[in-house]
Write an enzyme that holds these catalytic residues in place. Structure first.
Site, mmCIF file in Angstrom:
data_model
loop_
_atom_site.group_PDB
_atom_site.id
_atom_site.type_symbol
_atom_site.label_atom_id
_atom_site.label_comp_id
_atom_site.label_asym_id
_atom_site.label_seq_id
_atom_site.Cartn_x
_atom_site.Cartn_y
_atom_site.Cartn_z
ATOM 1 N N CYS A 146 -1.187 -20.390 -2.046
ATOM 2 C CA CYS A 146 -0.069 -19.502 -1.499
ATOM 3 C C CYS A 146 -0.568 -19.236 -0.074
ATOM 4 O O CYS A 146 -1.538 -18.450 0.364
ATOM 5 C CB CYS A 146 -0.055 -18.197 -2.330
ATOM 6 S SG CYS A 146 0.846 -16.950 -1.486
ATOM 7 N N CYS A 149 -0.069 -15.438 1.329
ATOM 8 C CA CYS A 149 -0.782 -14.843 0.924
ATOM 9 C C CYS A 149 -2.263 -14.805 1.504
ATOM 10 O O CYS A 149 -2.741 -13.675 2.036
ATOM 11 C CB CYS A 149 -1.301 -14.821 -0.829
ATOM 12 S SG CYS A 149 0.281 -14.861 -1.812
ATOM 13 N N ASP A 150 -2.848 -16.125 1.407
ATOM 14 C CA ASP A 150 -4.194 -16.180 1.937
ATOM 15 C C ASP A 150 -4.182 -16.904 3.111
ATOM 16 O O ASP A 150 -5.592 -16.982 3.642
ATOM 17 C CB ASP A 150 -4.920 -17.108 0.720
ATOM 18 C CG ASP A 150 -4.656 -16.605 -0.556
ATOM 19 O OD1 ASP A 150 -4.763 -15.457 -0.820
ATOM 20 O OD2 ASP A 150 -4.443 -17.243 -1.554
#
Lengths: 314, 223
Positions: A146, A149-150
């Site tokens: 992701c 997200c990261d």
């Protein structure tokens, strides 16, 4: 995305419904819109945030009516549209179903037991694992599925993106804005992504390694390298990197339904032209279904077809 | 400064709180005037202020982390910006937000306000409530998140619910980008990443309730 997002605030009102939709991605939300308009009492279950996988996409440019919109903003449009026509939402994860009983039963992780006359399976898919040495070991130490997200953990660092489809190329492009060096590793000699995304990738500072697969992810504490193997020459090399983003396809979220529902050999649900599965009154829409194309527009279409057909039960 | 909440969201919150808030909620905010040490303090203070204006049941108390050391210590506030909530009886809900609750985490903040207004009455399965009886000594759950992670609020809310249910548990949200040293210390590179008791246990991912509780309880049992 909006600085302050409220899409997760939702409360179920009661336990018995006409339609239960499992998953609030584009397929599920489209079904919710049509079900609401058909006057059916509808509940949508979402274990994470309403929107599904489109939330993992930075920008969307292939959904009609929106030349360019963030995944998050489009999810918000879908969600408020479904709410406007009366769909209820529960931030609960379905952990067990009984699809043979009448009405059908759905048990959530909070221990609530809901019933519904019809069920729409819209649980979608998750990124597939690469299945190589080190992938699990470094899962929280540099391996990610992701980018939105990261991605921020790799500011100024080097990352490898694995895959050649839309997700790999688009998320790779997203990473070029954050990371210092983005290298896309693909097992073939050309990309599978849409042409426009390819053109952008070639114009960006993304690097490409063709005809190559990742055979191992390694390091001491965190990811430090990947082992690459050229599929034509068989030659292996060590490539230093701080992160590995994996986009090599999708795996369907079908586990809780398997007992009742027929799937293909990869776990994607088999449905008829009306999206109905082998169990009467149970439908499958979007990425979870065996289908030649997995796009927002096709998922939305599935949702509409399923609900129009379903009205025969009411 | 321009309003952070859109008019639409503001109206939504006014309606939601009108329906959902039972008792009063006091939000304690700890900030710092040192901008270089707390980039998001000002923004956090403003969003809380706007939040308070949506319901007369919500009050905000602003505190200075540097000047009010004793109070910070009393509430075990370790860094800023920090948010915690007290119910109508002044009871600490044992939930903490470290870093701005922006993006998807704004929903977590709203859910917590509603739960606090009900004196921390949260929805958990019977099984979970039973298992929590085994938590007899202090337990800290730190949930590392990024504001753009759609899976993260589930983990934050689960940690916060457990904290509201069990008097021995403290549940924290930590915005990983704002606390790079702490994130580095625990090797956070994929979120949500949950650290139990300063590293006695850890797991990654927004697990469903039963699996989440299982992870937490396994640390208690080992101890």
């Amino acid at each position: 995305m909006p600085l302050f997002n409220l899409s997760n605030v939702s409360k179920p009102v009661e336990l018995n419904y006409d339609v239960a939709i499992v998953g609030a991605g584009p397929g599920g939300l489209s079904a919710a819109i049509y079900a609401g308009r058909a006057g059916l009492k509808t509940i949508v279950f979402e274990k994470a945030t309403e929107g599904g996988q489109i939330l993992l996409t930075d920008m969307i440019e292939d959904y009609p009516g929106f030349t360019s919109i963030s995944g998050n903003a489009l999810a918000d449009e879908f969600l408020s549209h479904a709410k406007a026509f009366g769909a209820n939402f529960a931030n609960e994860e379905i952990v067990e179903v009984d699809l043979e009983s009448n009405p059908k039963k759905l048990k959530t992780d909070l221990g609530n037991e809901y019933t519904a006359k019809t069920v729409v399976i819209a649980t979608g898919s998750n990124p597939k694992k690469l299945g190589v040495k080190g992938e699990d070991e470094f899962l929280n130490r540099g391996v990610s599925y992701c980018a939105v997200c990261d991605g921020s953990f790799f500011k100024g660092k080097r990352v490898v993106v694995v895959g050649g489809g839309d997700s790999a190329v688009e998320e790779g492009l997203y990473m070029t804005k954050i990371a210092n060096e983005v290298t896309l590793v693909h097992r073939r000699d050309k990309l599978r992504a849409q042409k426009i995304a390819q053109d952008r990738a070639f114009k960006s500072n993304m690097k490409f390694i063709w005809n190559t697969v990742v055979t191992e992810i390694g390091g001491t504490k965190n990811v430090e390298y990947v082992i690459l193997k050229n599929v034509q020459t068989g030659e292996t090399t060590k490539h230093e990197t701080d992160g590995v983003f994996i986009y090599v396809g999708l795996t369907p979220n079908v586990e809780i339904f398997k007992k009742y529902i027929k799937t293909d050999e990869n776990g994607f649900i088999l449905a008829d032209d009306h999206m109905e599965t082998n169990v009467k009154g149970v439908y499958a829409v979007g990425d979870i279904r065996k289908t030649p194309l997995r796009q927002i527009v096709t998922a939305a279409s599935d949702g509409a077809i399923a609900v129009i057909d379903m009205t025969k039960y009411f | 400064m321009a309003a952070l909440l859109s008019e639409e969201d503001r109206k939504y919150l006014v309606d939601l709180f009108e329906k959902e808030l039972k008792g009063e909620v006091k939000i304690l905010f700890f900030g710092s005037k040192k901008k270089e040490e707390c980039e998001y303090c000002e923004l956090t203070e403003q969003i809380l202020q706007e939040l308070a204006e949506t319901s007369n049941k919500i009050t905000i108390e602003n505190h200075d982390f540097d000047d009010e050391e004793a109070l910070a210590k009393q509430y075990n506030v370790e860094m800023v910006p920090a948010i915690l909530m007290l119910d109508a009886n002044g009871k600490d809900m044992r939930i903490r937000f470290y870093g701005i609750p922006s993006g998807y985490e704004f929903s977590s903040l709203i859910e917590d306000v509603i739960a606090t207004s009900k004196n921390g009455a949260v929805e958990l399965s019977k099984d979970t409530i039973e298992k929590l009886q085994d938590v007899k000594s202090p337990l800290k759950l730190q949930v590392f998140v990024t504001p753009t992670c759609p899976y993260c609020p589930k983990a934050v809310l689960m940690a916060h619910k457990l904290a509201m249910q069990s008097s021995n548990i403290v549940g924290e949200m930590i915005e990983a980008n704002e606390f790079p040293d702490l994130s580095m210390q625990y090797n956070v590179s994929s979120v949500p990443h949950i650290i139990i008791n300063d590293g006695e246990g850890e797991f990654v991912g927004a697990l469903p309730e039963e699996a989440f509780v299982e992870q937490v309880i396994s640390v208690v049992k080992e101890a």
